[in-house]
Design a protein around this motif. Structure first.
Motif, PDB file in Angstrom:
ATOM      1  N   SER A 160      26.995  45.679   5.985  1.00  0.00           N
ATOM      2  CA  SER A 160      27.334  44.904   7.186  1.00  0.00           C
ATOM      3  C   SER A 160      28.169  43.676   6.836  1.00  0.00           C
ATOM      4  O   SER A 160      28.778  43.068   7.711  1.00  0.00           O
ATOM      5  N   SER A 167      35.384  51.668   0.865  1.00  0.00           N
ATOM      6  CA  SER A 167      34.132  50.952   1.155  1.00  0.00           C
ATOM      7  C   SER A 167      32.981  51.482   0.299  1.00  0.00           C
ATOM      8  O   SER A 167      32.013  52.036   0.799  1.00  0.00           O
ATOM      9  N   MET A 212      29.857  51.428  -1.952  1.00  0.00           N
ATOM     10  CA  MET A 212      28.676  50.704  -2.407  1.00  0.00           C
ATOM     11  C   MET A 212      28.681  50.699  -3.932  1.00  0.00           C
ATOM     12  O   MET A 212      28.859  51.742  -4.563  1.00  0.00           O
ATOM     13  N   ASP A 222      21.543  44.397  -0.550  1.00  0.00           N
ATOM     14  CA  ASP A 222      20.542  44.918  -1.486  1.00  0.00           C
ATOM     15  C   ASP A 222      20.778  46.391  -1.805  1.00  0.00           C
ATOM     16  O   ASP A 222      20.584  46.822  -2.945  1.00  0.00           O
ATOM     17  N   GLY A 223      21.239  47.163  -0.825  1.00  0.00           N
ATOM     18  CA  GLY A 223      21.482  48.583  -1.072  1.00  0.00           C
ATOM     19  C   GLY A 223      22.599  48.770  -2.090  1.00  0.00           C
ATOM     20  O   GLY A 223      22.480  49.552  -3.039  1.00  0.00           O
ATOM     21  N   SER A 224      23.656  48.019  -1.895  1.00  0.00           N
ATOM     22  CA  SER A 224      24.795  48.108  -2.795  1.00  0.00           C
ATOM     23  C   SER A 224      24.425  47.602  -4.190  1.00  0.00           C
ATOM     24  O   SER A 224      24.814  48.190  -5.203  1.00  0.00           O
ATOM     25  N   ASN A 248      17.969  42.612   2.858  1.00  0.00           N
ATOM     26  CA  ASN A 248      17.382  42.866   4.182  1.00  0.00           C
ATOM     27  C   ASN A 248      16.597  44.173   4.175  1.00  0.00           C
ATOM     28  O   ASN A 248      16.480  44.847   5.181  1.00  0.00           O
ATOM     29  N   GLY A 296      17.108  47.210   2.844  1.00  0.00           N
ATOM     30  CA  GLY A 296      17.749  48.495   3.130  1.00  0.00           C
ATOM     31  C   GLY A 296      19.090  48.343   3.792  1.00  0.00           C
ATOM     32  O   GLY A 296      19.787  47.350   3.602  1.00  0.00           O
ATOM     33  N   SER A 342      21.079  47.668   6.644  1.00  0.00           N
ATOM     34  CA  SER A 342      21.156  47.084   7.982  1.00  0.00           C
ATOM     35  C   SER A 342      22.341  47.652   8.765  1.00  0.00           C
ATOM     36  O   SER A 342      22.248  47.953   9.952  1.00  0.00           O
ATOM     37  N   SER A 343      23.474  47.802   8.096  1.00  0.00           N
ATOM     38  CA  SER A 343      24.673  48.302   8.790  1.00  0.00           C
ATOM     39  C   SER A 343      24.430  49.694   9.361  1.00  0.00           C
ATOM     40  O   SER A 343      24.644  49.944  10.542  1.00  0.00           O
TER      41      SER A 343
HETATM   42  C1  LIG Z   1      28.556  54.990  -2.357  1.00  0.00           C
HETATM   43  C2  LIG Z   1      28.295  54.871  -0.910  1.00  0.00           C
HETATM   44  N1  LIG Z   1      27.294  55.595  -0.357  1.00  0.00           N
HETATM   45  C3  LIG Z   1      27.034  55.510   0.977  1.00  0.00           C
HETATM   46  C4  LIG Z   1      27.774  54.694   1.777  1.00  0.00           C
HETATM   47  C5  LIG Z   1      27.450  54.601   3.275  1.00  0.00           C
HETATM   48  N2  LIG Z   1      26.941  53.255   3.558  1.00  0.00           N
HETATM   49  C6  LIG Z   1      27.752  52.298   4.040  1.00  0.00           C
HETATM   50  S1  LIG Z   1      26.992  50.852   4.190  1.00  0.00           S
HETATM   51  C7  LIG Z   1      25.529  51.454   3.610  1.00  0.00           C
HETATM   52  C8  LIG Z   1      24.337  50.581   3.466  1.00  0.00           C
HETATM   53  C9  LIG Z   1      24.581  49.387   2.598  1.00  0.00           C
HETATM   54  O1  LIG Z   1      23.374  48.687   2.399  1.00  0.00           O
HETATM   55  P1  LIG Z   1      23.387  47.214   1.892  1.00  0.00           P
HETATM   56  O2  LIG Z   1      24.259  47.085   0.721  1.00  0.00           O
HETATM   57  O3  LIG Z   1      21.983  46.764   1.753  1.00  0.00           O
HETATM   58  O4  LIG Z   1      24.102  46.417   3.076  1.00  0.00           O
HETATM   59  P2  LIG Z   1      23.569  46.187   4.571  1.00  0.00           P
HETATM   60  O5  LIG Z   1      23.982  47.380   5.361  1.00  0.00           O
HETATM   61  O6  LIG Z   1      22.106  46.025   4.540  1.00  0.00           O
HETATM   62  O7  LIG Z   1      24.303  44.986   5.015  1.00  0.00           O
HETATM   63  C10 LIG Z   1      25.662  52.822   3.334  1.00  0.00           C
HETATM   64  C11 LIG Z   1      24.556  53.672   2.861  1.00  0.00           C
HETATM   65  C12 LIG Z   1      28.824  53.974   1.149  1.00  0.00           C
HETATM   66  N3  LIG Z   1      29.648  53.175   1.823  1.00  0.00           N
HETATM   67  N4  LIG Z   1      29.042  54.063  -0.188  1.00  0.00           N
END
Ligand SMILES: Cc1ncc(C[n+]2csc(CCOP(=O)(O)OP(=O)(O)O)c2C)c(N)n1
Ligand SMILES: [Mg+2]
Length: 620
Positions: A418, A442, A444, A469-471, A496, A498, A500-501
């Motif tokens: 997000s 984009s 991660m 946190d996911g990234s 957050n 997991g 959020s986006s």
């Molecule tokens: C390698 C990869 N896998 C899946 C996605 C799809 N995707 C886009 S944003 C996202 C979640 C990212 O989580 P986080 O980094 O915690 O950011 P938040 O959404 O919480 O802001 C996912 C799974 C992606 N962009 N890149």
């Protein structure tokens, strides 16, 4: 003919050392060195060659092959594509780990040279460890996966093939229109094989980066379109940066009064206080940019691929008489939206156009509206920067805190989640290279590796890596490389629990956030239990970073101040409220919703989707 007897790998390194580029009279070495992870597929070839040249061509050890391509791509982006790195890997998994990085580089049009090791050309010992065998042919390996994600792909099965392949690799890497990932697959036996190479191959070579001019007749027609337009908008993309056209664009906008909306790659082309700057355009755009885009009778697209985020999935331009003209080095992009194509360098073309439209200016009403949009947006950004949300802080406030502490030349970097949308809307750019978003792919996991590349390209700037946190969980390994190389990054980690986006997107398509939070499996078999006890701050500390945990916005600001004064890579970990989102403004994104479903929320979302989709337009 004078020759030098070298192994194929030694010849490759000797060649790379001697490649230079020149633009506008400025010459520089194209390769800043080579990233690599060694295995049996490259240790005796490229590894041995790098060892022999360790004093003149620097080798950098990294943790993950994907990450090293990200670092190279970020370095190239920060260098306006005038410099990059080569990347060497072993065969098999080391090689294929780079495929995502290759796609990222090619989609973002960033030069990177990938040198995956390959299976034996001589074949006798096949299958070598990690070889994928194919019963239909022996002329295939996992490196063929790089073909669709590379702009140039070759396999060097005989040492002399380098002599004709390397100049082609350089042609593509230094071509403004064609650049992207270049892959030379290097069989492990061939790497170590000697050949009498012509000495000329290792002489200094300077590649001129051209500033291609537009066709004169088309340029006059474009000027005519501008003169006739009442409601024009400029959409500035990454090409403005790569052409170093930001100042020319600022003058052109001031001269004509035409407002500018920026894509993710184009953001900071105009500084935020420029009177014609309406900031971000598209799905993550500002209200002003999106309203002007909607009404525009002429769209001047400069150096942009016109992706769905920019065109709001083809709903952004609603004026029935809208025309397009596009300035792009790439013919493919210049023709999009049936635009009048100016296949040319952005800076050179804006300079020429500026003379041809002398005397033209937008009307007073247009000018007043743009000024009002700017004032209203400034107030909205102030509101979000200082929301004082609690008990957990909002992401917008953290962005505000980083923006306010960063010096004008410092760089913010991001790629996924997000944050990119929020940064696109909210970041106030005070320098053309202060905003670095990888939003072509984009990816991660790009953030920390990319931050390293930016800092290597611009050691005199502070680099703020903003990462979810996911990234972070997907790829944090390059913190170790930053520590090893004593390269300072400030990593702002927004936790957050997991995605959020995607949670928000899931709600919007009626899927109620399913599978997007980091929670335990509960008694009912669903992932809806308590939050997982993941401690990312502890993880960062274990990798060697200095870590500060920040609770409220005051602590975030104090941590940022502390990090600024330090020369160590610092991770600031802050928990943010996943539900306190920055809203969307006057835009829409096409993510198809289930046409039939048992679930009420999905049926409701589908009904809304069918209405929204009706605004999509063809431009023919
Ligand atoms: C390698 C990869 N896998 C899946 C996605 C799809 N995707 C886009 S944003 C996202 C979640 C990212 O989580 P986080 O980094 O915690 O950011 P938040 O959404 O919480 O802001 C996912 C799974 C992606 N962009 N890149
Ligand atoms: Mg998250």
């Amino acid at each position: 003919m004078q020759t030098r007897r070298l192994t194929m790998a030694q010849a490759l390194v000797a060649f790379l050392e001697q490649q230079y580029v020149e633009r506008d009279g400025r010459e520089q070495q194209f390769f800043a060195g080579m990233f690599g992870i060694f295995g049996h597929g490259n240790v005796a070839g490229v590894g041995q060659a790098l060892h022999q040249r360790a004093d003149t061509f620097r080798y950098y050890q990294t943790r993950n092959e994907q990450a090293m391509v990200h670092t190279a791509a970020a370095f190239a982006k920060m260098s306006n594509r005038l410099r990059t790195f080569a990347c060497t890997t072993s065969i098999g998994p080391g090689a294929t780990n780079m495929v995502t990085g290759a796609a990222l580089a090619t989609i973002n049009r960033l030069p990177v040279l990938l040198l995956p090791g390959d299976i034996f050309a001589a074949r006798l010992v096949a299958p070598v460890l990690q070889q994928l065998e194919d019963p239909r042919t022996q002329d295939i390996s996992v490196n063929d996966c790089f073909r669709p994600v590379s702009r140039y792909w070759d396999r060097i099965s005989r040492p002399e093939q380098l002599i004709t392949s390397l100049p082609q690799a350089m042609r593509v890497l230094t071509s403004p229109a064609e650049t992207g990932a270049v892959t030379l697959a290097l069989p492990q036996d061939t790497q170590a094989e000697a050949f009498d190479y012509p000495a000329g191959l290792f002489e200094k070579r300077v590649w001129a980066i051209p500033r291609q001019r537009a066709d004169a007749a088309l340029l006059r027609r474009a000027a005519q379109l501008i003169r006739e337009s009442k409601m024009p908008i400029i959409v500035a993309g990454g090409g403005v940066h790569y052409s170093e056209a930001a100042e020319t664009l600022a003058r052109f906008a001031a001269q004509t009064g035409i407002a500018v909306g920026e894509t993710q790659a184009g953001k900071a082309a105009l500084l935020h206080d420029h009177p014609q700057s309406l900031g971000a355009v598209g799905v993550t755009g500002t209200p002003g940019a999106n309203i002007v885009a909607r009404e525009a009778d002429l769209v001047i697209a400069i150096g942009t691929r016109l992706s769905d985020f920019t065109t709001a999935s083809k709903t952004a331009f609603q004026n029935p008489n809208v025309r397009f003209t596009a300035i792009n080095v790439n013919e493919f992009d210049a023709h999009k939206h049936a635009a009048l194509p100016l296949i040319a360098d952005a800076r050179a073309t804006l300079e020429e156009l500026s003379a041809l439209v002398a005397g033209y200016h937008v009307g007073d009403e247009y000018r007043a509206r743009v000024a009002r949009f700017r004032d209203e947006w400034d107030a909205e950004v102030d509101r979000i920067y200082h929301l004082e949300h609690g008990p957990l802080v909002s992401q917008g406030e953290v962005i505000g805190a980083v923006n306010e502490i960063a010096g004008p030349r410092d760089v913010v970097l991001c790629a996924s989640g997000s944050l990119p949308g929020d940064l696109h809307k909210l970041w106030r750019a005070r320098d053309t290279k202060s905003y670095h978003l990888e939003y072509g792919y984009s990816t991660m996991g790009y953030e920390i590796a990319g931050g390293l590349g930016v800092k290597m390209a611009a050691p005199d700037r502070e680099v703020y890596v903003m990462v979810g946190d996911g990234s972070y969980l997907m790829m944090n390994s390059e913190i170790v490389t930053a520590i090893q190389e004593r390269i300072k990054l400030t990593i702002v980690l927004l936790d957050n629990h997991g995605f959020s986006s995607i949670g928000g997107l899931s709600a919007a398509v009626g899927a109620q956030g399913f599978g997007t939070q980091y929670r335990y499996r509960d008694g009912a078999g669903q992932l809806e239990g308590d939050y997982l006890p993941v401690d990312l701050a502890a993880n960062a500390a274990s990798l060697g970073a200095y870590v500060i945990r920040a609770g409220d916005i005051g602590e975030v600001k104090a941590a940022l101040a502390q990090a600024r004064g330090s020369d160590r890579t610092t991770v600031i970990a802050v928990e943010v409220d996943r539900e306190q989102r920055v809203p969307g403004y006057e835009s829409w994104w096409d993510v198809p919703v289930a046409e039939v479903s048992d679930v009420d929320s999905a049926r409701q979302a589908r009904a809304e989707y069918e209405v929204a989709r009706q605004r999509e337009r063809y431009f023919v």
